[in-house]
Design a protein around this motif. Structure first.
Motif, short mmCIF file in Angstrom:
data_model
loop_
_atom_site.label_atom_id
_atom_site.label_comp_id
_atom_site.label_asym_id
_atom_site.label_seq_id
_atom_site.Cartn_x
_atom_site.Cartn_y
_atom_site.Cartn_z
N LEU A 220 -5.21 3.38 -0.02
CA LEU A 220 -6.58 3.21 -0.52
C LEU A 220 -6.63 2.15 -1.62
CD1 LEU A 220 -9.43 4.22 -0.10
CD2 LEU A 220 -8.98 6.03 -1.77
N ARG A 221 -5.61 2.10 -2.47
CA ARG A 221 -5.52 1.08 -3.51
C ARG A 221 -5.44 -0.31 -2.88
NH1 ARG A 221 -1.46 -1.70 -6.13
NH2 ARG A 221 -1.85 -2.19 -8.31
N TRP A 222 -4.61 -0.44 -1.81
CA TRP A 222 -4.52 -1.71 -1.10
C TRP A 222 -5.87 -2.08 -0.49
CZ3 TRP A 222 -5.59 -3.10 3.90
CH2 TRP A 222 -5.17 -4.36 4.29
N LEU A 223 -6.56 -1.09 0.08
CA LEU A 223 -7.84 -1.33 0.72
C LEU A 223 -8.90 -1.77 -0.29
CD1 LEU A 223 -9.00 -1.13 3.58
CD2 LEU A 223 -9.73 1.19 3.04
N VAL A 224 -8.91 -1.17 -1.48
CA VAL A 224 -9.86 -1.57 -2.52
C VAL A 224 -9.57 -3.01 -2.96
CG1 VAL A 224 -10.56 -1.14 -4.92
CG2 VAL A 224 -10.33 0.77 -3.32
N MET B 64 -8.69 3.00 -8.94
CA MET B 64 -7.73 3.99 -8.46
C MET B 64 -7.02 4.73 -9.59
SD MET B 64 -8.26 3.81 -5.34
CE MET B 64 -7.07 5.05 -4.93
N GLY C 230 -1.27 7.94 0.77
CA GLY C 230 -2.69 7.75 1.07
C GLY C 230 -3.42 7.02 -0.04
N MET C 231 -3.14 7.38 -1.28
CA MET C 231 -3.77 6.70 -2.41
C MET C 231 -3.26 5.26 -2.54
SD MET C 231 -5.99 8.71 -3.69
CE MET C 231 -6.33 8.27 -5.36
N HIS D 165 -8.91 -3.13 -9.22
CA HIS D 165 -8.53 -2.10 -8.26
C HIS D 165 -7.64 -1.04 -8.90
CE1 HIS D 165 -5.28 -5.13 -7.53
NE2 HIS D 165 -4.53 -4.07 -7.30
N GLY E 124 0.81 -1.20 0.00
CA GLY E 124 0.00 0.00 0.00
C GLY E 124 0.85 1.25 0.00
#
Length: 186
Positions: free
Chosen positions: A143-147, A179, A139-140, A175, A108
């Protein structure tokens, strides 16, 4: 050397000074990025997973041994007897947190800030913004890891996500599409 082959840069004291090979052509101007193929991305992901497991294996094994060392199986009833050590469970939970913490940092934040996880760095792949070619930012990247992680909660979501690059012209996962990122050869 013949003038029909492209010339490659010569580095001082390079005993293996590059020489052109028959049929070599320079890359056309403005050809664009070379998107990373599915197999190389799978290889990078496997490497990242193995590194994360290697980081977390010691606390997980120690936690398991501590937690369940007093348990015995009754040969007559097949019931477990004894106690579970809460400190061992705590160490086991810490091992899980170490695994997820490392994975979030590597796949991430590190991808967001450097464009590469450790596995992608080893295989020569970078993940960048599709529109500008810049790194995503921490942060992005998170967020990419989270998606990507979230697709695992949708039936067949993770399978579709990882197989999507096989049919996508820019070889993006789902993902990546969410993103607006692409993975390119570096």
């Amino acid at each position: 050397m013949s003038d029909q082959y492209p010339q490659y840069p010569q580095y001082p004291n390079d005993p293996n000074a590059s020489t052109p090979y028959p049929g070599a052509q320079p890359a056309p101007a403005g050809a664009g990025p070379v998107y990373a193929g599915w197999w190389i991305r799978v290889g990078a992901s496997v490497i990242d997973g193995l590194i994360a497991v290697a980081v977390a294996i010691v606390p997980v094994v120690v936690g398991l041994v501590m937690a369940f060392s007093d348990l015995e199986i009754d040969p007559v009833t097949d019931e477990a007897t004894g106690t579970v050590d809460p400190l061992g469970i705590l160490v086991l939970v810490i091992g899980g947190l170490v695994f997820f913490g490392f994975d979030i940092w590597n796949r991430g934040v590190r991808i967001g800030t450097r464009g590469q996880s450790l596995g992608k760095q080893l295989v020569g792949v970078r993940t960048l913004r599709a529109d500008t070619g810049a790194v995503l930012g921490g942060g992005m990247g998170f967020l990419r890891w989270l998606v990507a992680f979230g697709f695992g909660f949708i039936p067949f979501g993770q399978l579709v996500d990882v197989l999507w690059p096989l049919f996508d012209p820019r070889k993006q996962t789902l993902h990546d599409k969410v993103m607006s990122s692409v993975s390119v050869r570096s």
